[in-house]
Scaffold this motif. Sequence first.
Motif, PDB file in Angstrom:
ATOM      1  N   ALA A 187       0.831  -1.204   0.000  1.00  0.00           N
ATOM      2  CA  ALA A 187       0.000   0.000   0.000  1.00  0.00           C
ATOM      3  C   ALA A 187       0.864   1.252   0.000  1.00  0.00           C
ATOM      4  CB  ALA A 187      -0.928  -0.022   1.213  1.00  0.00           C
ATOM      5  N   THR A 188       1.962   1.212   0.744  1.00  0.00           N
ATOM      6  CA  THR A 188       2.874   2.347   0.773  1.00  0.00           C
ATOM      7  C   THR A 188       3.548   2.548  -0.581  1.00  0.00           C
ATOM      8  OG1 THR A 188       3.295   1.951   3.122  1.00  0.00           O
ATOM      9  CG2 THR A 188       4.870   3.327   1.939  1.00  0.00           C
ATOM     10  N   ALA A 189       3.931   1.415  -1.189  1.00  0.00           N
ATOM     11  CA  ALA A 189       4.613   1.514  -2.485  1.00  0.00           C
ATOM     12  C   ALA A 189       3.669   1.949  -3.594  1.00  0.00           C
ATOM     13  CB  ALA A 189       5.249   0.168  -2.843  1.00  0.00           C
ATOM     14  N   SER A 190       2.381   1.565  -3.496  1.00  0.00           N
ATOM     15  CA  SER A 190       1.437   1.887  -4.560  1.00  0.00           C
ATOM     16  C   SER A 190       0.900   3.295  -4.459  1.00  0.00           C
ATOM     17  CB  SER A 190       0.276   0.889  -4.549  1.00  0.00           C
ATOM     18  OG  SER A 190      -0.386   0.927  -3.287  1.00  0.00           O
ATOM     19  N   GLY A 191       1.071   3.955  -3.313  1.00  0.00           N
ATOM     20  CA  GLY A 191       0.661   5.343  -3.191  1.00  0.00           C
ATOM     21  C   GLY A 191      -0.825   5.492  -2.999  1.00  0.00           C
ATOM     22  N   GLY A 192      -1.590   5.694  -4.067  1.00  0.00           N
ATOM     23  CA  GLY A 192      -3.006   6.036  -3.950  1.00  0.00           C
ATOM     24  C   GLY A 192      -3.928   4.869  -3.723  1.00  0.00           C
ATOM     25  N   LEU A 193      -3.463   3.611  -3.808  1.00  0.00           N
ATOM     26  CA  LEU A 193      -4.349   2.474  -3.661  1.00  0.00           C
ATOM     27  C   LEU A 193      -4.652   2.225  -2.199  1.00  0.00           C
ATOM     28  CD1 LEU A 193      -2.835   0.001  -6.264  1.00  0.00           C
ATOM     29  CD2 LEU A 193      -4.893   1.402  -6.488  1.00  0.00           C
ATOM     30  N   SER A 194      -5.869   1.749  -1.953  1.00  0.00           N
ATOM     31  CA  SER A 194      -6.255   1.423  -0.582  1.00  0.00           C
ATOM     32  C   SER A 194      -5.598   0.138  -0.150  1.00  0.00           C
ATOM     33  CB  SER A 194      -7.785   1.291  -0.481  1.00  0.00           C
ATOM     34  OG  SER A 194      -8.226   0.206  -1.266  1.00  0.00           O
ATOM     35  N   GLY A 195      -5.618  -0.073   1.161  1.00  0.00           N
ATOM     36  CA  GLY A 195      -4.975  -1.273   1.695  1.00  0.00           C
ATOM     37  C   GLY A 195      -5.620  -2.537   1.211  1.00  0.00           C
ATOM     38  N   SER A 196      -6.963  -2.550   1.138  1.00  0.00           N
ATOM     39  CA  SER A 196      -7.643  -3.775   0.707  1.00  0.00           C
ATOM     40  C   SER A 196      -7.357  -4.088  -0.742  1.00  0.00           C
ATOM     41  CB  SER A 196      -9.155  -3.634   0.930  1.00  0.00           C
ATOM     42  OG  SER A 196      -9.655  -2.550   0.165  1.00  0.00           O
ATOM     43  N   GLU A 197      -7.260  -3.057  -1.585  1.00  0.00           N
ATOM     44  CA  GLU A 197      -6.994  -3.312  -2.999  1.00  0.00           C
ATOM     45  C   GLU A 197      -5.571  -3.782  -3.226  1.00  0.00           C
ATOM     46  OE1 GLU A 197      -7.953   0.426  -4.644  1.00  0.00           O
ATOM     47  OE2 GLU A 197     -10.082  -0.017  -4.882  1.00  0.00           O
ATOM     48  N   SER A 198      -4.660  -3.354  -2.377  1.00  0.00           N
ATOM     49  CA  SER A 198      -3.260  -3.743  -2.565  1.00  0.00           C
ATOM     50  C   SER A 198      -2.991  -5.165  -2.136  1.00  0.00           C
ATOM     51  CB  SER A 198      -2.355  -2.803  -1.768  1.00  0.00           C
ATOM     52  OG  SER A 198      -2.578  -2.960  -0.370  1.00  0.00           O
ATOM     53  N   GLN A 199      -3.976  -5.812  -1.524  1.00  0.00           N
ATOM     54  CA  GLN A 199      -3.746  -7.164  -1.016  1.00  0.00           C
ATOM     55  C   GLN A 199      -4.055  -8.245  -2.037  1.00  0.00           C
ATOM     56  OE1 GLN A 199      -5.082  -7.883   3.107  1.00  0.00           O
ATOM     57  NE2 GLN A 199      -5.824  -5.798   3.048  1.00  0.00           N
ATOM     58  N   VAL A 200      -4.612  -7.881  -3.173  1.00  0.00           N
ATOM     59  CA  VAL A 200      -5.010  -8.889  -4.145  1.00  0.00           C
ATOM     60  C   VAL A 200      -3.877  -9.258  -5.073  1.00  0.00           C
ATOM     61  CG1 VAL A 200      -7.415  -8.241  -4.065  1.00  0.00           C
ATOM     62  CG2 VAL A 200      -5.900  -7.109  -5.693  1.00  0.00           C
ATOM     63  N   SER A 201      -2.666  -8.931  -4.722  1.00  0.00           N
ATOM     64  CA  SER A 201      -1.513  -9.314  -5.524  1.00  0.00           C
ATOM     65  C   SER A 201      -0.429  -9.816  -4.600  1.00  0.00           C
ATOM     66  CB  SER A 201      -1.014  -8.118  -6.346  1.00  0.00           C
ATOM     67  OG  SER A 201      -0.605  -7.072  -5.477  1.00  0.00           O
ATOM     68  N   GLY A 202       0.548 -10.445  -5.182  1.00  0.00           N
ATOM     69  CA  GLY A 202       1.636 -10.996  -4.397  1.00  0.00           C
ATOM     70  C   GLY A 202       1.574 -12.507  -4.326  1.00  0.00           C
ATOM     71  N   ALA A 203       2.729 -13.116  -4.114  1.00  0.00           N
ATOM     72  CA  ALA A 203       2.816 -14.574  -4.112  1.00  0.00           C
ATOM     73  C   ALA A 203       2.033 -15.186  -2.956  1.00  0.00           C
ATOM     74  CB  ALA A 203       4.279 -15.002  -4.058  1.00  0.00           C
ATOM     75  N   LEU A 204       2.154 -14.623  -1.763  1.00  0.00           N
ATOM     76  CA  LEU A 204       1.450 -15.176  -0.620  1.00  0.00           C
ATOM     77  C   LEU A 204      -0.056 -15.077  -0.792  1.00  0.00           C
ATOM     78  CD1 LEU A 204       1.526 -16.489   2.115  1.00  0.00           C
ATOM     79  CD2 LEU A 204       1.815 -14.240   3.164  1.00  0.00           C
TER      80      LEU A 204
END
Length: 1334
Positions: free
Chosen positions: A761-778
């Motif tokens: 979320a910090t790296a993506s800037g404007g994206l919300s925390g919930s939206e930033s969780q739908v990516s990544g290996a884990l």
Amino acid sequence: MFSPAAKRSSFSARKEGQSTPSAAAAAAAAATGSPFTPATDNRKSVFFGNNAVPERPATGTPAPWALPRLSVLARIPPTGKVEKGTQADPIKPVYVGEFPQVVRDEQARLQKHITGDVLVSGGMDKEACLSWMICGSNVYVWSYLSSAASKNCTVLELPSDILQCADIGKSPYHGSSWLLSVVEWHRTNQRGNKVQQNPGSVGIIMCNQKTRAVIYWPEIYGEERSAPVSTVISLDEPEVSSSPIDARTPPSKQRQRSRSASSSTRLHSLNSLIASAVPASKHVCVAFACCSNGELWQFTCSPDGFEHRKVYQNSSTLSSQGSDSGQFVGSKGYPRSLVWRFSASSMEDSSREFFMLTDHEIQCFSVSFNPEINATKIWAHEIVSTDGDLGIKKDLAGQKRIWPLDAQVDERGKVITVLVAIFCMDRVTSSSYTQYSLLTMQYKSQVSRSSDLHERVLEKKAPIQEIIPKARLEEEDFLFSMRLRVGGKPAGSAIILSGDGTATVSHYYRSKTRLYQFDLPYDAGKVLDASVLPPADDGEDGAWVVLTEKAGIWAIPEKAVVLGGVEPPERSLSRKGSSNERSSQEERRNVTFAGAFAPRRVNSEAWDLGDRQRAAMTGIGRSTAQDEESEALLGQLFHDFLLTGLVDSSFEKLRNSGAFERDGETNVFARTSKSIVDTLAKHWTTTRGAEIVSMSIVSSQLMDKQQKHEKFLQFLALSKCHEELLTKQRQSLLTILEHGEKLDGMIHLREVQNTISQSRATASGGLSGSESQVSGALWDLIQLVGERARRNTVLLMDRDNAEVFFSKVSDLEELFYCLDLHLDYILNDDQPLEFQIQRASELSNAIASIFRATAFYRDEHHMWYPPPAGLTPWNCQPIVRNGMWRVASFMVQLLNETSRLGESAILDFHSRLEVLAEVLLEAYAGAIESKLGRAEEYKGLLDEYWKRRDFLLESLYHQVKYIVEGKHQFLAIETGEQHEEILRKLSAGLLAVSKRHEGYSIMWSICCDFNDSELLKKLMHESMGPKGGFSYFVFKQLYEKRQFAKLLRLGEEFQQELAIFLKDHQDLLWLHELFLHQFSSASESLHMLALLEDGCSISEAENGIHAELPTVAVTLADRKRLLNLSKIAAMADKSVDHQSKVKRIEADSKMLKLQEEIVGTLTAEAELTGGEDRLFRPEELIELCLKSGTRDLALLAFEVFAWTSSSFRETHRSLLEECWRNAANQDDWGGLQQAYADQGWSDEEMLRQLRETVLFQASSRCYGANAETIEDEFHSVLPLRKEDVDSAGAEYSVETLLMQHNDFPEAGKLMLTAAVLGAVQEDVVKVDESSPME
């Protein structure tokens, strides 16, 4: 046969409307540079294709919201629990055994990857005691008597060309349309006890009913196992046809040829197949198949190919029952079955007989094997005619059609039993029905084998036995799918198998026919076949045994048939219109068959683990009614404890309820613990999508579960249930505590996910925390595991993937299962290297966090755990190890490609891989330790552990050296540290892991690179093992590099370890023994080295012993030098027996001198070339002396005997006798006797003449007063005089041998005088000081 009708699941209508990730989620993925998780619909193909519910049949499984059925799978008793006495239900079937694991794996694979019904066929061979099953493209064959079927399962692969032309068909009653017959090559007429672990020599022949494809395996076991021979045969050819293996038509051409056959031929199918071995031929068999158009075909199968021909055409089949018979022209029809008259035969039989059942008669054929294979019809008996005495009377009022369905013969070949279905119409009610009956025919007395073809040879044994008088009408396809088996207990019983998977035992008992029904619900598949257990000592056949599609193998005891049988009902033999139409009250009352087992509960706990390697029948609830009551009582007592904090005699109540009777996952305490950690939160379902993961409710629910589970442990301790579990149910207690471990690991995993989400979320800037969780290996891994769980459990389909994952805590192993099978979906080569490293680091960090939490939980609760002996922790299971290994091996590949990254990224990735490697190796160590505790075979696991350990550690150390020595040498400039200090710092963690897991090669490399002898000695002291540990490895490295000085210097500090190592390296052992002042041992080592020749010393050669020691190539001079050193060491020993050792050493020294003289003499005379430095065995030296024929060597042979042991002389007595004969032959005794007579020798002259003879000198050397030997004298083996034979216990003497000489009749007195004077005269032989005999 009275089982429920097929119910199609309504779940397929619910798989629409799958949500897809939002556009914002995709944008978040793009912003962070991580491939985002595909939509649900896009992920289907990754796991289970288009099948909505994997590992469940598309039809037949009752809906989970329907009335719970008494699943036959739930009747399987727990492993190791045997009911005794009155507790066992006498009318229940008995679970015999599970399928081999390879069959289970293939079934699971087919369920995952094949949409719709998976057609599985199988069968049982009574004579060979084999079961077989066709799954996919493989045939699995195993013995149903084996206690370890998985170890003896043979997998046969169907040729791909044959599969392409195989017409599977759409009939639900005929499986994969394959007929299979087993051929035993070493069968005998005696049916003895066949309980064996290793089958004999067996061949398999298969034929497809539709395509006429034939496959033949001449041998499926042992070293002679051969590849299959296959072809596609067109049965419309009127003449003999052959298909050789070396020049047969390709399968594609065969299919074209088969398609070109007439359309009428393709309408007919093969209905039955039998085969027999051909005597006096290796792997040659003859098979017969009957076709629905009335033809009988013969196949001759050999490893070289096939020959086939039509041997009979039954022209009366199509018109035997009037105009209605036209219905049999279809793909089924008649003839129905073939059966050998005598199932057990011998390879010496010159002929065999078999029966063929048609629509109106039984035909008998004789097969002769010599001079060629020929089948001839010998008689026929009409069983459907107007004469009721012949069999079944036709044309009765109300009768419409008669179907003979199948025939079987008893063990004696006398009684034929025929299953018959009759279509009737009630003249009063005008209703139609089917009547099922058994017709038994027997051979008439005094009927010769050469009877006329039309002579009646059979008669009725008993009146027709009605099985079901009035049953519902069935389609003809169902009737033709019915099969009959005879021979099981009770005597005279028969079992009827229907094509839709039911089995009914018919038994005529107390003047009534009684039926015992073995019926399986659809969740366990169909009954594939039935057979009989081998005969006991009384010669009678055993109980019925049944092969099921999914539930393993079951036996039906005789008492179950007698007591559990019912009178024939007026209902169908198929599944239609039976018990599933009854009321729920009647279903619940039907506990007669299910015994005390409760119905399988269909709820969110029905968690199918798919391919997990657990106990037999994974995922099947096997709780009894008593277990349910105990679990309910435990739940109530625990609830009261939560409210009041009091236990109130809970232990006594639970013990009285039987709560402590089961161990493992079925224990009520383990089940309660599982329900605590796996509880689904109701309010989670109000929120859909990825938003739930961003809510603190997830973590709070996990914390609530943790608190409740801790309360449950407190309840166990206060109620003293923990103490009982600790002593009697260790596996159950371990399962409960592992639930706590997994829960703690899940909490930490959730924290890792939160950390990743916040960073994204910090790296993506404007994206919300919930939206930033739908990516990544884990996140992708969480979706994988959650979706797999949803697809395996119907009741979870309305839940979110992440919700299911964080709820089903007890199945944390599924995370590693998905890592193993679906890592390519999470990590692939198409992604940029930076993304791959980032995603791999996420996975390794998640795994490490789980195991750190598990270790922390174990440390905090170590007083709760049972003794670990024989118990395998969950994190040491194969599924967990394989998942971690998959990630670790992928990270190693990435490690080799990190050269273009910054040093911080490389070091971070390296440290994560190092942690993951340590976790993986700890799992292997735990698994090996548990196998040792159970005394199980662990060699294979140990080899895998060693291989993966070396691979990981070597890869990590290689990367460390690259960082230090490669382009990253600027690290020394930045930190001001030296090269060696950097290497020490970076390899410190790796060195600790290597020391913990005996990675000796890495430890050695580190010490060599550091050139640190102190570190080397420290590691040698710390890494001790049963065979010297790291010290042994170091000694081996120094020995291979021939650094003997360093090796011996280390031995000064590691004396015991070096002694152990040098036992396998004798050439240096004596030096270490001298350093330890072990002079006696040093003398023995030197002695052994001096006489070592091809792994065998002289002393060992004398006693026939061969030592397994390395060969030391030395000259005779070297051997003498070693013997001298050995003598010095022995004299320095000053022990009691050191004198005897010195004598033995001196004797071997003299033997070396004798060898020098003997070999030197023969070499000088050109009788021996080469081998001067080779150590000859004593008998070899003696034989060289005898072959030379010279007088000097003839005497040296006795010298060799003198310096060998008494046991050698005793063993080689015949060789010693030959030496005396050779000594006597060296002189002309006839000439001496003539000279004695002619010249009149005086005593002095005679003595002077005899002194020159070899016989005199040999006698003086062996029996003289000054004769020397190493042990006992020659008298103990071969006395000189004949009168001394009895006292010495010998068979011959020198005198006896001389009496056999050719010159003894004339010069015998002179010969005996020479032998006797040589033994008694002390001064007749002058001793030469330079004689080699000294």
